[in-house]
Design a protein around this motif. Structure first.
Motif, PDB file in Angstrom:
ATOM      1  N   UNK A 234       0.866  -1.174   0.000  1.00 32.55           N
ATOM      2  CA  UNK A 234       0.000   0.000   0.000  1.00 32.55           C
ATOM      3  C   UNK A 234       0.899   1.219   0.000  1.00 32.55           C
ATOM      4  N   UNK A 235       0.616   2.176  -0.833  1.00 29.82           N
ATOM      5  CA  UNK A 235       1.408   3.398  -0.903  1.00 29.82           C
ATOM      6  C   UNK A 235       0.609   4.561  -0.311  1.00 29.82           C
ATOM      7  N   UNK A 236       1.222   5.345   0.563  1.00 37.98           N
ATOM      8  CA  UNK A 236       0.519   6.516   1.102  1.00 37.98           C
ATOM      9  C   UNK A 236       0.047   7.407  -0.044  1.00 37.98           C
ATOM     10  N   UNK A 237      -1.133   7.989   0.091  1.00 41.85           N
ATOM     11  CA  UNK A 237      -1.714   8.739  -1.020  1.00 41.85           C
ATOM     12  C   UNK A 237      -0.947   9.992  -1.424  1.00 41.85           C
ATOM     13  N   UNK A 238      -0.167  10.578  -0.542  1.00 45.40           N
ATOM     14  CA  UNK A 238       0.490  11.841  -0.859  1.00 45.40           C
ATOM     15  C   UNK A 238       1.973  11.694  -1.161  1.00 45.40           C
ATOM     16  N   UNK A 239       2.569  10.583  -0.818  1.00 49.03           N
ATOM     17  CA  UNK A 239       3.989  10.399  -1.057  1.00 49.03           C
ATOM     18  C   UNK A 239       4.870  11.225  -0.128  1.00 49.03           C
ATOM     19  N   UNK A 240       4.462  11.387   1.118  1.00 51.33           N
ATOM     20  CA  UNK A 240       5.202  12.159   2.112  1.00 51.33           C
ATOM     21  C   UNK A 240       5.496  11.294   3.331  1.00 51.33           C
ATOM     22  N   UNK A 241       6.533  11.667   4.083  1.00 46.76           N
ATOM     23  CA  UNK A 241       6.793  10.962   5.339  1.00 46.76           C
ATOM     24  C   UNK A 241       5.668  11.196   6.345  1.00 46.76           C
TER      25      UNK A 241
ATOM     26  N   UNK B 175       6.210   0.213  11.985  1.00 43.66           N
ATOM     27  CA  UNK B 175       5.511  -0.855  11.267  1.00 43.66           C
ATOM     28  C   UNK B 175       6.528  -1.650  10.461  1.00 43.66           C
ATOM     29  N   UNK B 176       6.284  -2.939  10.333  1.00 38.48           N
ATOM     30  CA  UNK B 176       7.112  -3.785   9.477  1.00 38.48           C
ATOM     31  C   UNK B 176       6.867  -3.391   8.026  1.00 38.48           C
ATOM     32  N   UNK B 177       7.845  -3.633   7.151  1.00 36.18           N
ATOM     33  CA  UNK B 177       7.707  -3.189   5.756  1.00 36.18           C
ATOM     34  C   UNK B 177       6.621  -3.929   4.986  1.00 36.18           C
ATOM     35  N   UNK B 178       6.083  -5.021   5.515  1.00 39.17           N
ATOM     36  CA  UNK B 178       4.967  -5.702   4.851  1.00 39.17           C
ATOM     37  C   UNK B 178       3.612  -5.340   5.479  1.00 39.17           C
ATOM     38  N   UNK B 179       3.627  -4.406   6.436  1.00 41.42           N
ATOM     39  CA  UNK B 179       2.405  -3.948   7.098  1.00 41.42           C
ATOM     40  C   UNK B 179       1.685  -2.941   6.215  1.00 41.42           C
ATOM     41  N   UNK B 180       0.375  -2.949   6.273  1.00 43.74           N
ATOM     42  CA  UNK B 180      -0.450  -2.027   5.489  1.00 43.74           C
ATOM     43  C   UNK B 180      -0.110  -0.563   5.774  1.00 43.74           C
TER      44      UNK B 180
END
Length: 124
Positions: free
Chosen positions: A11-18, A75-80
């Motif tokens: 899943x990619x955050x919608x804004x592409x920000x930290x 969060x782990x890198x495979x977490x939503x």
């Protein structure tokens, strides 16, 4: 039937920000909410080039925070909810008082938000 290990994309955050967090202990919930709201809106609207180690404050009477860019470790890198863009950690900074360009822009964003909030309150 073949299964692929990475068949489901992250899943990619919608804004592409930290994401934003604070490890400061001397701050109230309301102060955190204001700090995060202003900082996030500022980064969305102004799209500044912020680097780790910069400092900012909401205004000249507010605390100064050090911006630390960190990897997403909550969060782990495979977490939503894992954010590949990392996190901004807003840390209380006891350094010398200084007004940076970032502080001035944050003051303008805060003023805009307060004006908007006051207009919205009049509508209800």
């Amino acid at each position: 039937m073949q299964f692929h290990q990475h068949a489901i994309p992250h899943w990619q955050p919608p804004f592409g920000y930290p994401d934003v967090l604070t490890t400061s202990e001397d701050i109230t919930g309301i102060e955190v909410e204001t700090l995060f709201r202003v900082f996030c809106l500022y980064t969305l609207i102004e799209r500044p080039k912020i680097t780790s180690g910069e400092t900012f404050s909401l205004d000249s009477d507010s605390p100064i925070y050090l911006l630390r860019q960190e990897s997403c470790t909550i969060f782990e890198d495979d977490d939503l909810f894992y954010n590949p863009y990392g996190m901004w950690n807003l840390v209380s900074h006891q350094g010398p008082e200084q007004t940076s360009a970032l502080t001035c822009m944050m003051q303008q964003v805060l003023l805009t938000l307060l004006t908007y909030d006051m207009k919205m309150m009049k509508m209800y």
